[in-house]
Design a protein around this motif. Sequence first.
Motif, PDB file in Angstrom:
ATOM      1  N   UNK A   1       0.821  -1.252   0.176  1.00 15.46           N
ATOM      2  CA  UNK A   1      -0.123  -0.165  -0.002  1.00 15.46           C
ATOM      3  C   UNK A   1       0.787   1.167   0.052  1.00 15.46           C
ATOM      4  N   UNK A   2       0.299   2.453  -0.488  1.00 12.49           N
ATOM      5  CA  UNK A   2       1.200   3.662  -0.303  1.00 12.49           C
ATOM      6  C   UNK A   2       1.701   3.995   1.069  1.00 12.49           C
ATOM      7  N   UNK A   3       0.671   3.699   1.821  1.00 16.52           N
ATOM      8  CA  UNK A   3       0.797   4.167   3.391  1.00 16.52           C
ATOM      9  C   UNK A   3       2.244   3.405   3.742  1.00 16.52           C
ATOM     10  N   UNK A   4       2.143   2.054   3.509  1.00 13.93           N
ATOM     11  CA  UNK A   4       3.113   1.145   4.226  1.00 13.93           C
ATOM     12  C   UNK A   4       4.570   1.386   3.456  1.00 13.93           C
ATOM     13  N   UNK A   5       4.250   1.509   2.093  1.00 18.62           N
ATOM     14  CA  UNK A   5       5.756   1.707   1.241  1.00 18.62           C
ATOM     15  C   UNK A   5       6.075   2.944   1.655  1.00 18.62           C
TER      16      UNK A   5
ATOM     17  N   UNK B   1       5.868   5.040   4.462  1.00 17.13           N
ATOM     18  CA  UNK B   1       6.132   5.102   5.866  1.00 17.13           C
ATOM     19  C   UNK B   1       7.770   4.201   5.903  1.00 17.13           C
ATOM     20  N   UNK B   2       7.642   3.209   5.298  1.00 18.65           N
ATOM     21  CA  UNK B   2       9.058   2.406   5.329  1.00 18.65           C
ATOM     22  C   UNK B   2       9.943   3.138   4.676  1.00 18.65           C
ATOM     23  N   UNK B   3       9.946   3.669   3.629  1.00 15.87           N
ATOM     24  CA  UNK B   3      10.791   4.371   2.683  1.00 15.87           C
ATOM     25  C   UNK B   3      11.279   5.735   3.568  1.00 15.87           C
ATOM     26  N   UNK B   4      10.499   6.334   4.206  1.00 19.67           N
ATOM     27  CA  UNK B   4      10.955   7.462   4.955  1.00 19.67           C
ATOM     28  C   UNK B   4      11.602   7.117   6.016  1.00 19.67           C
ATOM     29  N   UNK B   5      11.122   6.120   6.743  1.00 24.45           N
ATOM     30  CA  UNK B   5      11.888   5.819   8.144  1.00 24.45           C
ATOM     31  C   UNK B   5      13.124   5.167   7.940  1.00 24.45           C
ATOM     32  N   UNK B   6      13.244   4.431   6.879  1.00 22.76           N
ATOM     33  CA  UNK B   6      14.644   3.772   6.722  1.00 22.76           C
ATOM     34  C   UNK B   6      15.636   4.597   6.190  1.00 22.76           C
ATOM     35  N   UNK B   7      15.239   5.789   5.392  1.00 21.14           N
ATOM     36  CA  UNK B   7      16.036   6.832   4.906  1.00 21.14           C
ATOM     37  C   UNK B   7      16.391   7.828   5.923  1.00 21.14           C
ATOM     38  N   UNK B   8      15.422   8.234   6.788  1.00 23.08           N
ATOM     39  CA  UNK B   8      15.745   9.072   8.024  1.00 23.08           C
ATOM     40  C   UNK B   8      16.918   8.099   8.965  1.00 23.08           C
ATOM     41  N   UNK B   9      16.658   7.102   9.151  1.00 24.02           N
ATOM     42  CA  UNK B   9      17.658   6.124  10.171  1.00 24.02           C
ATOM     43  C   UNK B   9      19.227   6.256   9.499  1.00 24.02           C
ATOM     44  N   UNK B  10      18.958   6.094   8.023  1.00 25.96           N
ATOM     45  CA  UNK B  10      20.439   6.274   7.226  1.00 25.96           C
ATOM     46  C   UNK B  10      20.964   7.545   7.370  1.00 25.96           C
ATOM     47  N   UNK B  11      20.264   8.328   7.682  1.00 24.22           N
ATOM     48  CA  UNK B  11      20.935   9.710   7.727  1.00 24.22           C
ATOM     49  C   UNK B  11      21.098  10.107   9.227  1.00 24.22           C
ATOM     50  N   UNK B  12      20.903   9.196   9.845  1.00 26.89           N
ATOM     51  CA  UNK B  12      21.106   9.320  11.408  1.00 26.89           C
ATOM     52  C   UNK B  12      20.411   9.814  12.329  1.00 26.89           C
ATOM     53  N   UNK B  13      19.013   9.851  11.920  1.00 30.60           N
ATOM     54  CA  UNK B  13      17.857   9.980  12.779  1.00 30.60           C
ATOM     55  C   UNK B  13      17.749   8.884  13.699  1.00 30.60           C
ATOM     56  N   UNK B  14      17.323   9.229  15.054  1.00 34.08           N
ATOM     57  CA  UNK B  14      17.165   8.062  15.868  1.00 34.08           C
ATOM     58  C   UNK B  14      15.931   7.223  15.568  1.00 34.08           C
TER      59      UNK B  14
ATOM     60  N   UNK C   1      10.614   6.575  13.109  1.00 33.39           N
ATOM     61  CA  UNK C   1       9.380   6.213  12.909  1.00 33.39           C
ATOM     62  C   UNK C   1       8.267   7.159  12.957  1.00 33.39           C
ATOM     63  N   UNK C   2       8.421   7.879  14.164  1.00 33.52           N
ATOM     64  CA  UNK C   2       7.090   8.974  14.176  1.00 33.52           C
ATOM     65  C   UNK C   2       7.124   9.816  13.036  1.00 33.52           C
ATOM     66  N   UNK C   3       8.132  10.331  12.457  1.00 38.51           N
ATOM     67  CA  UNK C   3       8.222  11.178  11.595  1.00 38.51           C
ATOM     68  C   UNK C   3       7.618  10.644  10.271  1.00 38.51           C
ATOM     69  N   UNK C   4       7.864   9.449  10.047  1.00 36.32           N
ATOM     70  CA  UNK C   4       7.525   8.779   8.772  1.00 36.32           C
ATOM     71  C   UNK C   4       6.260   8.135   8.920  1.00 36.32           C
ATOM     72  N   UNK C   5       5.450   8.098   9.926  1.00 31.27           N
ATOM     73  CA  UNK C   5       4.200   7.419  10.171  1.00 31.27           C
ATOM     74  C   UNK C   5       2.984   8.224  10.544  1.00 31.27           C
TER      75      UNK C   5
END
Length: 204
Positions: A166-170, A172-185, A190-194
């Motif tokens: 779904x666009x929601x799952x895809x 949120x996962x894309x944003x969360x994983x990207x932010x974590x790769x950039x150094x966000x806790x 997860x909060x920002x991405x969801x």
Amino acid sequence: METLNPVQRRIHQAALRLFAEKGANQVNISDLAQEAGVARGTIYNNLQSIDDLFHRVAGQLASEMHERVVKSFGDNADPALRLANGMRFFIRRAFEEPHWGAFINRFAMSDDSLRGMWFGPPMADLVSGVASGRYSIRGEQLPSAISMIAGTVLGSMFLVLEGHRTWRDAGSDAAELTLRALGVEAEEARRLASGELPPLPTLD
């Protein structure tokens, strides 16, 4: 952004669908006239060539999406939230407008106008995030980070277009994983991405 009259808008929309379905070199005047529901003469009167039309459509898509995403941010200056929402906007729109998503997915890495989408506001927000300490990557890693973001968005759009996520799952996962790769806790990423994704503003 180029202003189109109603006939030109109709032709551009028809071209978008045909280019997404057939490719940039497989569309002719007859196809375009039939898809747009206008006479061949109208097509000739409103474009120089099919190749020129392709680049105009691509440029229009890139600038229009940039303007709408930037408008959605309002006064919010957090580069992490802006990045998360920007990525999710692209992925949601691919679900809502499949031909738009298919066009972006097919040509985003081969057309100069579309490649430029990743080096406008996204790069500015990435630079801002690094400068403010929001992200922990090094300055020389910025081009690689933009490539990672672009690849993640396009891959997620493909999953949505093919019906695998779904666009929601895809999104949120894309944003969360990207932010974590950039150094966000992890928890904040997860909060920002969801969070609730606001409507994408129009340019009217």
